[in-house]
Scaffold this motif. Structure first.
Motif, PDB file in Angstrom:
ATOM      1  N   TYR A  62       0.860  -1.256   0.024  1.00 30.23           N
ATOM      2  CA  TYR A  62      -0.130  -0.026  -0.060  1.00 30.23           C
ATOM      3  C   TYR A  62       0.952   1.390   0.167  1.00 30.23           C
ATOM      4  O   TYR A  62       0.617   2.325  -0.718  1.00 30.23           O
ATOM      5  CB  TYR A  62      -1.001  -0.054   1.105  1.00 30.23           C
ATOM      6  CG  TYR A  62      -1.990   1.199   1.380  1.00 30.23           C
ATOM      7  CD1 TYR A  62      -2.665   1.692   0.353  1.00 30.23           C
ATOM      8  CD2 TYR A  62      -1.866   2.039   2.487  1.00 30.23           C
ATOM      9  CE1 TYR A  62      -3.322   2.477   0.587  1.00 30.23           C
ATOM     10  CE2 TYR A  62      -2.676   3.137   2.718  1.00 30.23           C
ATOM     11  CZ  TYR A  62      -3.433   3.500   1.516  1.00 30.23           C
ATOM     12  OH  TYR A  62      -4.269   4.658   1.895  1.00 30.23           O
ATOM     13  N   MET A  63       1.993   1.239   0.840  1.00 30.78           N
ATOM     14  CA  MET A  63       2.854   2.374   0.797  1.00 30.78           C
ATOM     15  C   MET A  63       3.407   2.605  -0.546  1.00 30.78           C
ATOM     16  O   MET A  63       3.552   3.722  -1.139  1.00 30.78           O
ATOM     17  CB  MET A  63       3.964   2.163   1.935  1.00 30.78           C
ATOM     18  CG  MET A  63       4.846   3.513   2.277  1.00 30.78           C
ATOM     19  SD  MET A  63       5.958   3.511   3.249  1.00 30.78           S
ATOM     20  CE  MET A  63       7.091   2.440   2.854  1.00 30.78           C
ATOM     21  N   GLY A 108       1.392   5.871   5.681  1.00 27.54           N
ATOM     22  CA  GLY A 108       2.427   5.701   6.881  1.00 27.54           C
ATOM     23  C   GLY A 108       1.915   5.026   8.181  1.00 27.54           C
ATOM     24  O   GLY A 108       2.794   4.480   8.711  1.00 27.54           O
ATOM     25  N   ALA A 109       0.822   5.303   8.566  1.00 27.22           N
ATOM     26  CA  ALA A 109       0.044   4.691   9.836  1.00 27.22           C
ATOM     27  C   ALA A 109       0.299   3.227   9.554  1.00 27.22           C
ATOM     28  O   ALA A 109       0.615   2.661  10.591  1.00 27.22           O
ATOM     29  CB  ALA A 109      -1.336   5.217   9.974  1.00 27.22           C
ATOM     30  N   ALA A 110      -0.102   2.499   8.348  1.00 27.80           N
ATOM     31  CA  ALA A 110       0.065   1.179   8.042  1.00 27.80           C
ATOM     32  C   ALA A 110       1.515   0.657   8.271  1.00 27.80           C
ATOM     33  O   ALA A 110       1.536  -0.339   8.915  1.00 27.80           O
ATOM     34  CB  ALA A 110      -0.572   0.660   6.869  1.00 27.80           C
ATOM     35  N   VAL A 111       2.345   1.414   7.712  1.00 28.38           N
ATOM     36  CA  VAL A 111       3.977   0.971   7.989  1.00 28.38           C
ATOM     37  C   VAL A 111       4.361   1.065   9.379  1.00 28.38           C
ATOM     38  O   VAL A 111       4.962   0.470   9.769  1.00 28.38           O
ATOM     39  CB  VAL A 111       4.736   1.789   7.052  1.00 28.38           C
ATOM     40  CG1 VAL A 111       6.321   1.327   7.282  1.00 28.38           C
ATOM     41  CG2 VAL A 111       4.583   1.295   5.325  1.00 28.38           C
ATOM     42  N   MET A 112       3.744   2.193  10.109  1.00 30.14           N
ATOM     43  CA  MET A 112       4.225   2.272  11.649  1.00 30.14           C
ATOM     44  C   MET A 112       3.712   1.153  12.149  1.00 30.14           C
ATOM     45  O   MET A 112       4.351   0.909  13.357  1.00 30.14           O
ATOM     46  CB  MET A 112       3.608   3.699  11.927  1.00 30.14           C
ATOM     47  CG  MET A 112       4.648   4.933  11.583  1.00 30.14           C
ATOM     48  SD  MET A 112       3.701   6.336  12.017  1.00 30.14           S
ATOM     49  CE  MET A 112       3.571   6.201  13.684  1.00 30.14           C
ATOM     50  N   GLU A 113       2.502   0.576  12.065  1.00 28.46           N
ATOM     51  CA  GLU A 113       1.962  -0.548  12.662  1.00 28.46           C
ATOM     52  C   GLU A 113       2.699  -1.618  12.345  1.00 28.46           C
ATOM     53  O   GLU A 113       2.920  -2.475  13.355  1.00 28.46           O
ATOM     54  CB  GLU A 113       0.375  -0.723  12.290  1.00 28.46           C
ATOM     55  CG  GLU A 113       0.070  -1.960  13.036  1.00 28.46           C
ATOM     56  CD  GLU A 113      -1.479  -2.326  12.719  1.00 28.46           C
ATOM     57  OE1 GLU A 113      -2.067  -2.987  13.248  1.00 28.46           O
ATOM     58  OE2 GLU A 113      -2.125  -1.784  11.794  1.00 28.46           O
ATOM     59  N   ILE A 114       3.199  -1.927  11.098  1.00 22.69           N
ATOM     60  CA  ILE A 114       3.781  -3.064  10.964  1.00 22.69           C
ATOM     61  C   ILE A 114       5.406  -2.824  11.629  1.00 22.69           C
ATOM     62  O   ILE A 114       5.598  -4.005  12.328  1.00 22.69           O
ATOM     63  CB  ILE A 114       4.352  -3.063   9.279  1.00 22.69           C
ATOM     64  CG1 ILE A 114       3.123  -3.525   8.640  1.00 22.69           C
ATOM     65  CG2 ILE A 114       5.122  -4.053   9.114  1.00 22.69           C
ATOM     66  CD1 ILE A 114       2.971  -3.453   7.220  1.00 22.69           C
ATOM     67  N   LEU A 115       6.027  -1.791  11.758  1.00 19.71           N
ATOM     68  CA  LEU A 115       7.257  -1.618  12.092  1.00 19.71           C
ATOM     69  C   LEU A 115       7.181  -1.918  13.790  1.00 19.71           C
ATOM     70  O   LEU A 115       8.113  -2.501  14.592  1.00 19.71           O
ATOM     71  CB  LEU A 115       7.866  -0.237  11.964  1.00 19.71           C
ATOM     72  CG  LEU A 115       8.722  -0.202  10.703  1.00 19.71           C
ATOM     73  CD1 LEU A 115       9.051   1.167  10.400  1.00 19.71           C
ATOM     74  CD2 LEU A 115       9.872  -1.280  10.594  1.00 19.71           C
ATOM     75  N   TYR A 116       6.015  -1.447  14.424  1.00 20.71           N
ATOM     76  CA  TYR A 116       5.514  -1.641  15.846  1.00 20.71           C
ATOM     77  C   TYR A 116       5.511  -2.834  16.220  1.00 20.71           C
ATOM     78  O   TYR A 116       6.227  -3.539  17.053  1.00 20.71           O
ATOM     79  CB  TYR A 116       4.414  -0.903  16.215  1.00 20.71           C
ATOM     80  CG  TYR A 116       4.206  -1.009  17.755  1.00 20.71           C
ATOM     81  CD1 TYR A 116       4.709  -0.437  18.726  1.00 20.71           C
ATOM     82  CD2 TYR A 116       3.056  -2.017  18.210  1.00 20.71           C
ATOM     83  CE1 TYR A 116       4.530  -0.498  20.046  1.00 20.71           C
ATOM     84  CE2 TYR A 116       2.680  -2.231  19.743  1.00 20.71           C
ATOM     85  CZ  TYR A 116       3.576  -1.570  20.464  1.00 20.71           C
ATOM     86  OH  TYR A 116       3.100  -1.887  21.678  1.00 20.71           O
ATOM     87  N   LEU A 117       4.888  -3.894  15.429  1.00 24.75           N
ATOM     88  CA  LEU A 117       4.594  -5.189  15.761  1.00 24.75           C
ATOM     89  C   LEU A 117       6.140  -5.901  15.618  1.00 24.75           C
ATOM     90  O   LEU A 117       6.133  -6.859  16.163  1.00 24.75           O
ATOM     91  CB  LEU A 117       3.754  -5.766  14.911  1.00 24.75           C
ATOM     92  CG  LEU A 117       2.297  -5.389  15.094  1.00 24.75           C
ATOM     93  CD1 LEU A 117       1.108  -5.705  14.153  1.00 24.75           C
ATOM     94  CD2 LEU A 117       2.103  -6.034  16.623  1.00 24.75           C
ATOM     95  N   LEU A 147      11.474   8.593   5.243  1.00 19.52           N
ATOM     96  CA  LEU A 147      11.557   9.443   3.911  1.00 19.52           C
ATOM     97  C   LEU A 147       9.756   9.370   3.659  1.00 19.52           C
ATOM     98  O   LEU A 147       9.440  10.721   2.986  1.00 19.52           O
ATOM     99  CB  LEU A 147      12.104   8.561   2.629  1.00 19.52           C
ATOM    100  CG  LEU A 147      13.513   8.409   2.742  1.00 19.52           C
ATOM    101  CD1 LEU A 147      14.076   7.426   1.750  1.00 19.52           C
ATOM    102  CD2 LEU A 147      14.349   9.895   2.611  1.00 19.52           C
ATOM    103  N   HIS A 148       9.112   8.621   3.922  1.00 15.92           N
ATOM    104  CA  HIS A 148       7.656   8.781   3.753  1.00 15.92           C
ATOM    105  C   HIS A 148       7.070  10.025   4.563  1.00 15.92           C
ATOM    106  O   HIS A 148       6.377  10.744   4.097  1.00 15.92           O
ATOM    107  CB  HIS A 148       7.151   7.350   4.082  1.00 15.92           C
ATOM    108  CG  HIS A 148       5.640   7.327   3.776  1.00 15.92           C
ATOM    109  ND1 HIS A 148       5.175   7.232   2.483  1.00 15.92           N
ATOM    110  CD2 HIS A 148       4.622   7.437   4.339  1.00 15.92           C
ATOM    111  CE1 HIS A 148       3.862   7.361   2.407  1.00 15.92           C
ATOM    112  NE2 HIS A 148       3.241   7.157   3.584  1.00 15.92           N
ATOM    113  N   ALA A 149       7.585  10.121   5.940  1.00 17.70           N
ATOM    114  CA  ALA A 149       7.189  11.013   6.571  1.00 17.70           C
ATOM    115  C   ALA A 149       7.698  12.604   6.062  1.00 17.70           C
ATOM    116  O   ALA A 149       7.007  13.694   6.273  1.00 17.70           O
ATOM    117  CB  ALA A 149       7.709  10.928   8.061  1.00 17.70           C
TER     118      ALA A 149
END
Length: 184
Positions: A62-63, A108-117, A147-149
């Motif tokens: 998605y990103m 960005g929120a989706a990738v942050m969740e992936i990184l958090y997990l 970079l996305h941020a």
């Protein structure tokens, strides 16, 4: 005042704003391409757990799609901002900038969740953290997220600029005498 006169006066009064707008749109393109490249080429093999690559995670796909849309739109908008026909269409840029900014937030929120997990796991459902086994993958995803941020920050500023251009053409609403007396 005709539409052409409004556009001309808007552009001649704010050449710095137009330069900032175009510069941000152009700078978004390489940042988005770099995010795509980092994400698509990111993979790591682990002899115990197997390999991981961006295709395994829907949020990363998605990103990548969002960044591709963002780069294409930024290129179109940078070129269109110098064409008189499009300059008079402030609402087109306003709505499009808002849509792209919201897409950037969600991806960005989706990738942050992936990184958090990946870093913390989820003990309630017995997911262990994965970054100790896939450190290179996690580090590249952090860089891609940074970079996305940056692209998101550019689009937030672009959304503010396009909102200013769209709404500055109108006079503020007038207060009636009764409303004005109540305020004093």
């Amino acid at each position: 005042m005709s539409t052409n006169n409004i556009a001309e006066s808007s552009n001649t009064q704010n050449p710095i704003l137009k330069l900032l707008d175009c510069s941000l749109r152009v700078s978004v393109i390489p940042l988005s391409v770099a995010t795509i490249w980092l994400t698509v080429t990111n993979k790591q093999d682990n002899s115990i757990y197997g390999d991981v690559k961006f295709n395994n995670l829907l949020g990363l796909k998605y990103m990548v799609c969002t960044c591709a849309i963002c780069a294409a739109y930024a290129l179109f908008a940078a070129i269109a901002s110098w064409i008189r026909y499009f300059v008079t269409k402030a609402w087109l840029f306003f709505v499009s900038d808002q849509i792209v900014a919201y897409l950037m937030v969600t991806s960005g929120a989706a990738v942050m969740e992936i990184l958090y997990l990946a870093y913390n796991g989820d003990q309630k459902i017995t997911w262990s953290e994965a970054c100790s086994s896939y450190g290179k993958f996690c580090n590249k995803m952090k860089v891609a997220l940074i970079l996305h941020a940056l692209v998101l920050c550019c689009f937030i500023v672009l959304a503010l600029i396009s909102a200013y251009r769209a709404f500055s053409k109108f006079d503020p609403p007038f207060l009636s005498k009764q409303d004005n007396e109540e305020r004093t």
